[in-house]
Structures are given as structure tokens and as C-alpha cells.
Design a protein around this motif. Sequence first.
Motif, mmCIF file in Angstrom:
data_model
loop_
_atom_site.group_PDB
_atom_site.id
_atom_site.type_symbol
_atom_site.label_atom_id
_atom_site.label_comp_id
_atom_site.label_asym_id
_atom_site.label_seq_id
_atom_site.Cartn_x
_atom_site.Cartn_y
_atom_site.Cartn_z
ATOM 1 N N ILE A 57 -3.704 -10.587 -18.186
ATOM 2 C CA ILE A 57 -3.789 -9.447 -17.267
ATOM 3 C C ILE A 57 -3.207 -9.806 -15.889
ATOM 4 O O ILE A 57 -2.659 -8.948 -15.201
ATOM 5 C CB ILE A 57 -5.258 -8.943 -17.143
ATOM 6 N N PHE A 58 -3.293 -11.085 -15.518
ATOM 7 C CA PHE A 58 -2.758 -11.497 -14.218
ATOM 8 C C PHE A 58 -1.231 -11.418 -14.185
ATOM 9 O O PHE A 58 -0.624 -11.337 -13.128
ATOM 10 C CB PHE A 58 -3.207 -12.923 -13.873
ATOM 11 N N ALA A 70 -7.950 -4.600 -11.218
ATOM 12 C CA ALA A 70 -8.055 -3.963 -12.537
ATOM 13 C C ALA A 70 -9.102 -4.671 -13.386
ATOM 14 O O ALA A 70 -9.950 -4.030 -14.018
ATOM 15 C CB ALA A 70 -6.698 -3.977 -13.235
ATOM 16 N N LEU A 71 -9.066 -6.010 -13.387
ATOM 17 C CA LEU A 71 -10.022 -6.801 -14.170
ATOM 18 C C LEU A 71 -11.458 -6.548 -13.700
ATOM 19 O O LEU A 71 -12.358 -6.306 -14.519
ATOM 20 C CB LEU A 71 -9.676 -8.295 -14.057
ATOM 21 N N ALA A 74 -12.579 -2.807 -14.380
ATOM 22 C CA ALA A 74 -12.734 -2.575 -15.818
ATOM 23 C C ALA A 74 -14.018 -3.229 -16.317
ATOM 24 O O ALA A 74 -14.766 -2.652 -17.109
ATOM 25 C CB ALA A 74 -11.523 -3.105 -16.576
ATOM 26 N N THR A 75 -14.296 -4.461 -15.845
ATOM 27 C CA THR A 75 -15.514 -5.162 -16.242
ATOM 28 C C THR A 75 -16.746 -4.401 -15.761
ATOM 29 O O THR A 75 -17.709 -4.206 -16.517
ATOM 30 C CB THR A 75 -15.520 -6.593 -15.659
ATOM 31 N N ALA A 88 -9.927 1.895 -19.638
ATOM 32 C CA ALA A 88 -8.475 1.677 -19.567
ATOM 33 C C ALA A 88 -7.878 2.461 -18.395
ATOM 34 O O ALA A 88 -7.023 1.955 -17.660
ATOM 35 C CB ALA A 88 -7.812 2.087 -20.880
ATOM 36 N N ALA A 91 -8.700 0.847 -15.034
ATOM 37 C CA ALA A 91 -7.854 -0.324 -14.800
ATOM 38 C C ALA A 91 -6.494 0.106 -14.243
ATOM 39 O O ALA A 91 -5.986 -0.480 -13.282
ATOM 40 C CB ALA A 91 -7.680 -1.118 -16.095
ATOM 41 N N CYS A 92 -5.918 1.152 -14.830
ATOM 42 C CA CYS A 92 -4.618 1.664 -14.366
ATOM 43 C C CYS A 92 -4.716 2.184 -12.928
ATOM 44 O O CYS A 92 -3.854 1.894 -12.089
ATOM 45 C CB CYS A 92 -4.131 2.797 -15.263
ATOM 46 N N VAL A 95 -4.808 -0.552 -10.313
ATOM 47 C CA VAL A 95 -3.478 -1.120 -10.028
ATOM 48 C C VAL A 95 -2.700 -0.197 -9.089
ATOM 49 O O VAL A 95 -2.103 -0.639 -8.107
ATOM 50 C CB VAL A 95 -2.684 -1.349 -11.340
ATOM 51 N N MET A 96 -2.742 1.103 -9.386
ATOM 52 C CA MET A 96 -2.038 2.075 -8.539
ATOM 53 C C MET A 96 -2.564 2.038 -7.112
ATOM 54 O O MET A 96 -1.794 2.051 -6.150
ATOM 55 C CB MET A 96 -2.232 3.483 -9.091
#
Lengths: 105, 230
Positions: A57-58, A70-71, A74-75, A88, A91-92, A95-96
Motif C-alpha cells: 500500500i505504501f 489510507a491505511l 481503512a483500519t 475501500a 481509503a480512496c 488518498v484524494m
Amino acid sequence: MSLEVFFKYLFVMAFVTYLLRALPFILLKRQIENVFWKSFLAYIPYTVLAAMTIPGIFKATEFLPASVAALCLATLFSLKGHGLVLVALVACLAVMAVNGLHLWI
Amino acid sequence: MSFKKGVDDGLPIGIGYFAVSFSFGIAGSKLLTWPLITLISMTNLTSAGQFAGLHIMSEMTGTLLEMAIATFFINLRYSLMAISLSQKVSPSFGTFKRLCLGTGITDEIYAVAMSSKVPVTPIYFLGLMLLPYLGWTSGTLIGAVCGEVLPHFLTDALGVALYGMFIAIVVPQMKIHKPTCIAVFISIALSLLFNYAPVLSEVSFGFAIILCAVLASLVAAFLFPIKENA
């Protein structure tokens, strides 16, 4: 990659995957009794996915803090009991958000 | 146990698969053309396995043997599911039908089928796998086509969707089962070693995943055998 090489890879992938599903389905009519191998197989999905996620993921985004966000999110959402799709999506979005903030600053 | 009931039960899985395979399509579009990526999803119907397969294809050092072994270990859990599903199906589920419908054994379809209170019939199982199959293949196709035209900040973000899904599968099990936590952390520690330690980082992606997962699972199975039916 040439088309010929691709189809060789595709065949191996699809064939192995199909046999893993179909063969036990038609051949085995009873449960595995051996506790050790039963346990081993029970742990496999989680250890596989964990090893693929970290550090994968990194490297999935071009900005490390975005991946870390994100990680973490999500966790957190998984811990709260949210399902596959929402986690999911979160997570996206993480990032955005981090990428957007990075550009803005 | 009708076809219609199966389709209804499969709808949420289909929607989820569409979203996740979309990101597989995007990841694949960096290496292959869209018909080829879609073909992978049509013939495999497996997230982690396809994802690993794509990595092996993208590495020039990835051999066919490595592909076979990585696919074997990553998808080995389907054999376990196939065995347990074979206890749950109706007598009308003959060998030929099993050969045809066996492709539908995925984590989520298996989970829904096993939650059924009555024996699983072939027609129900066919209905159950229909929308997930269509969602998975169409999502891949659209992701692969759009991956080439979507702006970079969007594809960068969608690249983590698959990892998000993996996290959503692993974390809930870690929460309720402490030995799984330990197994996962052993696997992560090994994975970090295989990526960053001097000599170990020479090992290619496929074998590194296999070694991490097999070693961590062997240790966990030895220390914390699971006695009850999980």
C-alpha cells in the motif's frame, strides 16, 4: 510483453485457480480432520493479504503520507465494523484528501 | 432455493466486486491493453490472486513456475472452501454441475452460500454467482478503459481500493481472534524484511508473499491450533 507470453501466464493462472476450486469440490466429501493443517489453512488468507498490503500500500500512491492515511483510515473503519465497499471507498478518499492538501499547501 | 433468490443474494457482492475490480482494471492498464486485462478477470475471478499475478507478469524475472506456485498458495483457501461447501450442497449438485459452477467459489460467494439454512442447490448457486461475475468482469473492463483517460489524481486514489478491501477482510478477524493478530503481525514483519533487508529483498514478489504467508501460518497453526469449526 508479447501476446504469446501473456497467454502462457494467463493459462497457468486460470488453470491453477480452477483446479484449486473444482478438484476438492468434486473429490472430497468429508471435512479435513487434522487440526494442524486445518488451522494452517484457516490462517492462510489473512497472512497472505497482510503480506500483500504491507508494504504494498505504501507503493500504491506516489505520495507516502497519502498511503499512510489510507491505511490508518481503512483500519479504523474496519475496526468499527464497516464493510468491504465502504472501507475501500474511505481509503480512496483519504488518498484524494491528502494529495489535495499537499497540492494546496 | 430458486434462481431469483440467488440473484437477489448476489446483488450486494456484485456491486462490491464492481468497485474493487475497477481498481484492478486501472492497475492492469499500466501494463496490458483492456481486452487482455478483462480476460484475466473473466478466467480467474479472484482478487488477491489476480493482483499477485499482475505483479509477477510486470516483473521481467517472474517465471511461469513462480506464477503457478504463487497462484497455488494465494488461492489455496478456495480448496478449503470447496471442501466445506461440498458438505453443504444438495444431492442434485452432481459432478458435472460442480465442475461448471466451481469457478464461483470466492470468499464472499462462499460466505453467503454457507449462511444458507437449507442445502445449496445448483440453480441457486448459479443465480448467486451471476451478478458477482458480471460485476467483476465489467468493473475490470471499465476500469481498464477509463484508467487511460482518468486524471492522475483519481487513478492514484483508486489504486488503494484493493488494499482497502484486503484490510476490511483481515482487520475484523484480528479483532475477534487474537492468534490471527499474531499471525498477521508475523507475516507483516517478514514482508517488511523481504522488501527492505539487504539480501532478502532480492527475492521476487511472488515467492516473498508465499514465504511470509506459509511461515506465519505454520507458526500460528503450531502455537494456536484452531479446534472449533471457524
